[in-house]
Design a protein around this motif. Structure first.
Motif, PDB file in Angstrom:
ATOM      1  N   LEU A  27       0.828  -1.199   0.000  1.00  0.00           N
ATOM      2  CA  LEU A  27       0.000   0.000   0.000  1.00  0.00           C
ATOM      3  C   LEU A  27       0.867   1.255   0.000  1.00  0.00           C
ATOM      4  CD1 LEU A  27      -2.705  -1.175   2.556  1.00  0.00           C
ATOM      5  CD2 LEU A  27      -3.034  -0.815   0.108  1.00  0.00           C
ATOM      6  N   ARG A  28       1.976   1.227   0.783  1.00  0.00           N
ATOM      7  CA  ARG A  28       2.885   2.375   0.808  1.00  0.00           C
ATOM      8  C   ARG A  28       3.531   2.591  -0.559  1.00  0.00           C
ATOM      9  NH1 ARG A  28       4.399   0.591   6.136  1.00  0.00           N
ATOM     10  NH2 ARG A  28       6.123  -0.629   5.264  1.00  0.00           N
ATOM     11  N   ASP A  29       3.800   1.496  -1.277  1.00  0.00           N
ATOM     12  CA  ASP A  29       4.427   1.589  -2.590  1.00  0.00           C
ATOM     13  C   ASP A  29       3.423   1.916  -3.694  1.00  0.00           C
ATOM     14  OD1 ASP A  29       6.796   0.967  -1.385  1.00  0.00           O
ATOM     15  OD2 ASP A  29       6.809  -1.131  -2.014  1.00  0.00           O
ATOM     16  N   ALA A  30       2.174   2.190  -3.275  1.00  0.00           N
ATOM     17  CA  ALA A  30       1.117   2.560  -4.230  1.00  0.00           C
ATOM     18  C   ALA A  30       0.802   1.447  -5.207  1.00  0.00           C
ATOM     19  CB  ALA A  30       1.482   3.831  -4.983  1.00  0.00           C
ATOM     20  N   ALA A  31       1.025   0.179  -4.748  1.00  0.00           N
ATOM     21  CA  ALA A  31       0.625  -0.953  -5.597  1.00  0.00           C
ATOM     22  C   ALA A  31      -0.885  -0.971  -5.781  1.00  0.00           C
ATOM     23  CB  ALA A  31       1.095  -2.261  -4.972  1.00  0.00           C
ATOM     24  N   HIS A  32      -1.593  -0.425  -4.781  1.00  0.00           N
ATOM     25  CA  HIS A  32      -3.050  -0.320  -4.858  1.00  0.00           C
ATOM     26  C   HIS A  32      -3.396   1.128  -4.569  1.00  0.00           C
ATOM     27  CE1 HIS A  32      -3.063  -4.682  -4.762  1.00  0.00           C
ATOM     28  NE2 HIS A  32      -2.335  -4.626  -3.677  1.00  0.00           N
ATOM     29  N   GLY A  33      -3.790   1.882  -5.582  1.00  0.00           N
ATOM     30  CA  GLY A  33      -4.145   3.276  -5.369  1.00  0.00           C
ATOM     31  C   GLY A  33      -5.411   3.387  -4.550  1.00  0.00           C
ATOM     32  N   PRO A  34      -5.758   4.618  -4.096  1.00  0.00           N
ATOM     33  CA  PRO A  34      -6.982   4.807  -3.324  1.00  0.00           C
ATOM     34  C   PRO A  34      -8.186   4.241  -4.049  1.00  0.00           C
ATOM     35  CG  PRO A  34      -5.644   6.792  -3.301  1.00  0.00           C
ATOM     36  CD  PRO A  34      -4.998   5.855  -4.283  1.00  0.00           C
ATOM     37  N   GLY A  35      -8.897   3.371  -3.404  1.00  0.00           N
ATOM     38  CA  GLY A  35     -10.070   2.745  -4.000  1.00  0.00           C
ATOM     39  C   GLY A  35      -9.764   1.502  -4.808  1.00  0.00           C
ATOM     40  N   GLY A  36      -8.475   1.181  -5.027  1.00  0.00           N
ATOM     41  CA  GLY A  36      -8.110   0.016  -5.814  1.00  0.00           C
ATOM     42  C   GLY A  36      -8.404  -1.285  -5.086  1.00  0.00           C
ATOM     43  N   ARG A  37      -8.782  -2.300  -5.836  1.00  0.00           N
ATOM     44  CA  ARG A  37      -9.149  -3.584  -5.246  1.00  0.00           C
ATOM     45  C   ARG A  37      -7.920  -4.383  -4.849  1.00  0.00           C
ATOM     46  NH1 ARG A  37     -14.277  -3.260  -3.576  1.00  0.00           N
ATOM     47  NH2 ARG A  37     -15.387  -1.918  -5.043  1.00  0.00           N
ATOM     48  N   LEU A  38      -7.983  -5.036  -3.697  1.00  0.00           N
ATOM     49  CA  LEU A  38      -6.947  -5.963  -3.278  1.00  0.00           C
ATOM     50  C   LEU A  38      -7.285  -7.352  -3.801  1.00  0.00           C
ATOM     51  CD1 LEU A  38      -6.407  -3.563  -1.286  1.00  0.00           C
ATOM     52  CD2 LEU A  38      -5.658  -5.292   0.358  1.00  0.00           C
ATOM     53  N   PRO A  39      -6.297  -8.239  -3.889  1.00  0.00           N
ATOM     54  CA  PRO A  39      -6.607  -9.616  -4.293  1.00  0.00           C
ATOM     55  C   PRO A  39      -7.588 -10.262  -3.322  1.00  0.00           C
ATOM     56  CG  PRO A  39      -4.241  -9.197  -4.394  1.00  0.00           C
ATOM     57  CD  PRO A  39      -4.849  -8.014  -3.712  1.00  0.00           C
ATOM     58  N   SER A  40      -8.261 -11.288  -3.765  1.00  0.00           N
ATOM     59  CA  SER A  40      -9.220 -11.988  -2.918  1.00  0.00           C
ATOM     60  C   SER A  40      -8.497 -12.739  -1.799  1.00  0.00           C
ATOM     61  CB  SER A  40     -10.026 -12.978  -3.750  1.00  0.00           C
ATOM     62  OG  SER A  40      -9.178 -14.028  -4.220  1.00  0.00           O
ATOM     63  N   GLY A  74     -15.809  -6.837  -2.318  1.00  0.00           N
ATOM     64  CA  GLY A  74     -14.430  -7.205  -2.028  1.00  0.00           C
ATOM     65  C   GLY A  74     -13.755  -6.183  -1.130  1.00  0.00           C
ATOM     66  N   THR A  75     -12.437  -6.250  -1.083  1.00  0.00           N
ATOM     67  CA  THR A  75     -11.646  -5.368  -0.228  1.00  0.00           C
ATOM     68  C   THR A  75     -10.883  -4.383  -1.095  1.00  0.00           C
ATOM     69  OG1 THR A  75     -11.405  -7.075   1.459  1.00  0.00           O
ATOM     70  CG2 THR A  75      -9.813  -5.282   1.500  1.00  0.00           C
ATOM     71  N   ARG A  76     -10.902  -3.104  -0.719  1.00  0.00           N
ATOM     72  CA  ARG A  76     -10.193  -2.073  -1.459  1.00  0.00           C
ATOM     73  C   ARG A  76      -9.363  -1.248  -0.500  1.00  0.00           C
ATOM     74  NH1 ARG A  76     -12.544   2.822  -0.447  1.00  0.00           N
ATOM     75  NH2 ARG A  76     -14.716   2.828   0.257  1.00  0.00           N
ATOM     76  N   SER A  77      -8.359  -0.569  -1.028  1.00  0.00           N
ATOM     77  CA  SER A  77      -7.586   0.348  -0.207  1.00  0.00           C
ATOM     78  C   SER A  77      -8.453   1.541   0.155  1.00  0.00           C
ATOM     79  CB  SER A  77      -6.329   0.801  -0.957  1.00  0.00           C
ATOM     80  OG  SER A  77      -6.678   1.463  -2.159  1.00  0.00           O
ATOM     81  N   ALA A  78      -8.196   2.123   1.327  1.00  0.00           N
ATOM     82  CA  ALA A  78      -9.008   3.238   1.786  1.00  0.00           C
ATOM     83  C   ALA A  78      -8.816   4.430   0.865  1.00  0.00           C
ATOM     84  CB  ALA A  78      -8.626   3.609   3.224  1.00  0.00           C
ATOM     85  N   GLY A  79      -9.865   5.148   0.623  1.00  0.00           N
ATOM     86  CA  GLY A  79      -9.806   6.298  -0.269  1.00  0.00           C
ATOM     87  C   GLY A  79     -11.216   6.681  -0.652  1.00  0.00           C
TER      88      GLY A  79
END
Length: 252
Positions: A27-40, A74-79
């Motif tokens: 998340l710190r490396d911006a692999a998942h931007g705000p609102g981006g979905r995480l793997p299942s 699903g799960t997303r990064s906060a944003g």
């Protein structure tokens, strides 16, 4: 393609904490931007070679830190996007430049199988958990302690009766639990295992690493009462002092 990440290592660092740390780095490396979905959960379990219950515990830590949100899709990064069903922790108010903000709250959660077995719990059973977090003036987490209480202790201790009656414990006063833990530490037996971790990733402006401490509390008959996992994500050195005359321990 590189092989799947390994989450093994010192037994003192639970696998779910190591997975949570790896996902925080993503998340710190911006692999998942705000609102981006995480793997299942299934994908993460395969990636880290663990069962889904362990993945759920890791994701719960990220929810408690306000880093991710789990919804029906699903799960997303906060944003930006729909608010989570329940905020995990109160947002820190503005503080003085050199102030440390302490937050404390309660929850009932399921725990990874290895920890459930240690606490004498059945699969899927929930237990009382106490969070205590210290934040620095910039909002960074300096220390996060998560204490898992053995369900048997909750059922037997008179001081914990209020938590047995409460349908939801989040808004309950953690004071009775703190006092019970202090008394149990004075009368029982405390053991600590300390692990220093460093990142194998290239050095960056925000160096990864930190300190993990697992603290177990037993009564005078040797029965486990509670397990505390402490993390100090910004630390790269340690001074340890243990004094039986003083409840707990000091690290700096």
């Amino acid at each position: 393609m590189s092989s799947s990440p390994r989450v093994g290592g010192p037994a003192a660092v639970p696998k779910y904490q190591r997975i949570a740390a790896a996902l925080r780095q993503e998340l710190r490396d911006a692999a998942h931007g705000p609102g981006g979905r995480l793997p299942s959960e299934r994908t993460l379990a395969a990636r880290y070679r663990v069962n889904r219950q362990t993945v759920r515990a890791a994701l719960q830590q990220l929810r408690d830190d306000g880093l991710i949100v789990t919804e029906r899709r699903g799960t997303r990064s906060a944003g930006p996007g729909p608010a989570p069903a329940a905020a995990p922790a109160p947002a820190p108010p503005a503080v003085a430049p050199d102030a440390v903000l302490v937050q404390s709250w309660l929850a009932r959660v399921t725990v990874p199988p290895s920890l459930a077995a240690l606490l004498g719990m059945r699969g899927g059973e929930r237990t009382l958990v106490h969070h205590r977090r210290e934040r620095g003036p910039a909002g960074q987490t300096l220390q996060h302690a998560v204490t898992y209480i053995c369900p048997r202790a909750v059922a037997e201790a008179p001081e914990l009766a209020a938590y047995r009656r409460a349908a939801a414990v989040r808004d309950e006063d953690p004071g009775p639990l703190d006092r019970w833990l202090d008394r149990a530490a004075r009368e029982g037996r405390v053991a600590e295992t300390i692990t220093m971790t460093r990142s194998s990733r290239p050095v960056s402006a925000a160096a990864a690493g930190g300190l993990s401490v697992r603290r177990t509390l037993h009564d005078d008959a040797g029965r486990l009462l509670a397990v505390t996992d402490l993390s100090f994500p910004t630390w790269d050195r340690l001074t340890f002092h243990r004094d039986r005359a003083v409840s707990g321990f000091q690290v700096s």
